[in-house]
Design an enzyme around this catalytic site. Structure first.
Site, PDB file in Angstrom:
ATOM      1  CE1 TYR A 160      -3.643   2.579   0.790  1.00 19.68           C
ATOM      2  CE2 TYR A 160      -2.230   3.268   2.601  1.00 19.68           C
ATOM      3  CZ  TYR A 160      -3.320   3.481   1.786  1.00 19.68           C
ATOM      4  OH  TYR A 160      -4.097   4.597   1.969  1.00 19.68           O
ATOM      5  CE  LYS A 164      -3.556   5.520  -1.654  1.00 18.95           C
ATOM      6  NZ  LYS A 164      -4.528   6.249  -2.517  1.00 18.95           N
TER       7      LYS A 164
END
Length: 269
Positions: A160, A164
């Site tokens: 994640y 990002k």
């Protein structure tokens, strides 16, 4: 409070059937934009539309799956056909896999699934909307929703955070490549945002950890991200592009030991 800062603008907010997306969409509508609510849950999406309409705003729902390129294309094309133009795209939809694990725990399938929604989806929605923004005399604004996870290493959330981080860099590339077309692109990185959907799942111990490290006296809500997104979508920010803005109560603006020294009532060792 509201001043029609987005009057006559057409805005798409992906992932706006819950959480931060709803907060952004409601503020956009309150500021005069026509807002497309989109996500996979039609019942929840229509509820957001009904709420906006009840408050005097204008909105519509469109099914949307961030992992499906055909769905992304249809959202962009149908919006342009329905309203005649697109002014604002907020890339908010993502797979929030905050506990996806350490490197040795991740499988290729887990890694790919997170990158598919959190980075590839943002890329493709941006790619699809750019031709429409280029048709506008005043261009348009693309706002990517990043994450504080990309601010530094952590004990988990590996895929994640990396996805990002890619959103951060993609923001700057988009801003550079299309700025001369009057297309601006910025990224908003939320801190701990407590929403109606996640409130019951945020344990008190986690809230206290964040509150001890946040510079202000509260954690964030969807409206905190929404207010920044209103500014970045409005003409007030026409000289702001390529920026990665932390909206996190100052969480990532101090050295990592500040909270511990505060507990000791000490400024230094």
């Amino acid at each position: 409070m509201f001043m029609d800062r987005l009057k006559d603008k057409i805005a798409i907010v992906t992932g706006s059937t819950s959480g931060i997306g709803i907060g952004i969409a409601k503020l956009y509508a309150a500021e005069g934009a026509k807002v497309v609510i989109c996500g996979r849950r039609e019942e929840k999406g229509q509820a957001v539309v009904d709420n906006i309409t009840k408050e005097g705003g204008e909105s519509s729902y469109h099914f949307f799956d961030i992992t499906n390129t055909n769905s992304i294309e249809k959202l962009i094309d149908d919006t342009a056909e329905k309203y005649g133009k697109i002014d604002i795209l907020v890339n908010n939809a993502a797979n929030v896999a905050l506990k996806d694990g350490n490197i040795d725990e991740l499988t290729i399938d887990m890694w790919d699934a997170i990158f598919e929604s959190d980075l590839r989806g943002t890329f493709y929605a941006t790619k699809c909307v750019i031709p429409y923004l280029q048709k506008n005399e005043n261009g348009g604004s693309i706002i990517n929703i990043g994450s504080m996870a990309s601010c530094g290493g952590d004990l988990g959330s590996t895929a994640y955070a990396c996805a990002k981080s890619g959103v951060d860099m993609f923001t700057q590339y988009t801003a550079l490549q299309y700025g001369k077309d009057n297309i601006r692109c910025n990224c908003v990185r939320p801190g701990l945002i407590v929403t109606p959907e996640n409130e019951a799942n945020v344990p008190e111990v986690l809230r206290n950890i964040f509150l001890n490290n946040i510079m202000v006296n509260r954690y964030g809500g969807p409206e905190d991200i929404g207010h920044m997104c209103v500014y970045l979508a409005s003409d007030e920010s026409e000289y702001v592009t390529g920026q990665i803005v932390n909206v996190d109560g100052g969480l990532n603006s101090h050295v990592s030991t500040s909270a511990q020294f505060r507990e000791l009532n000490s400024r230094t060792w």
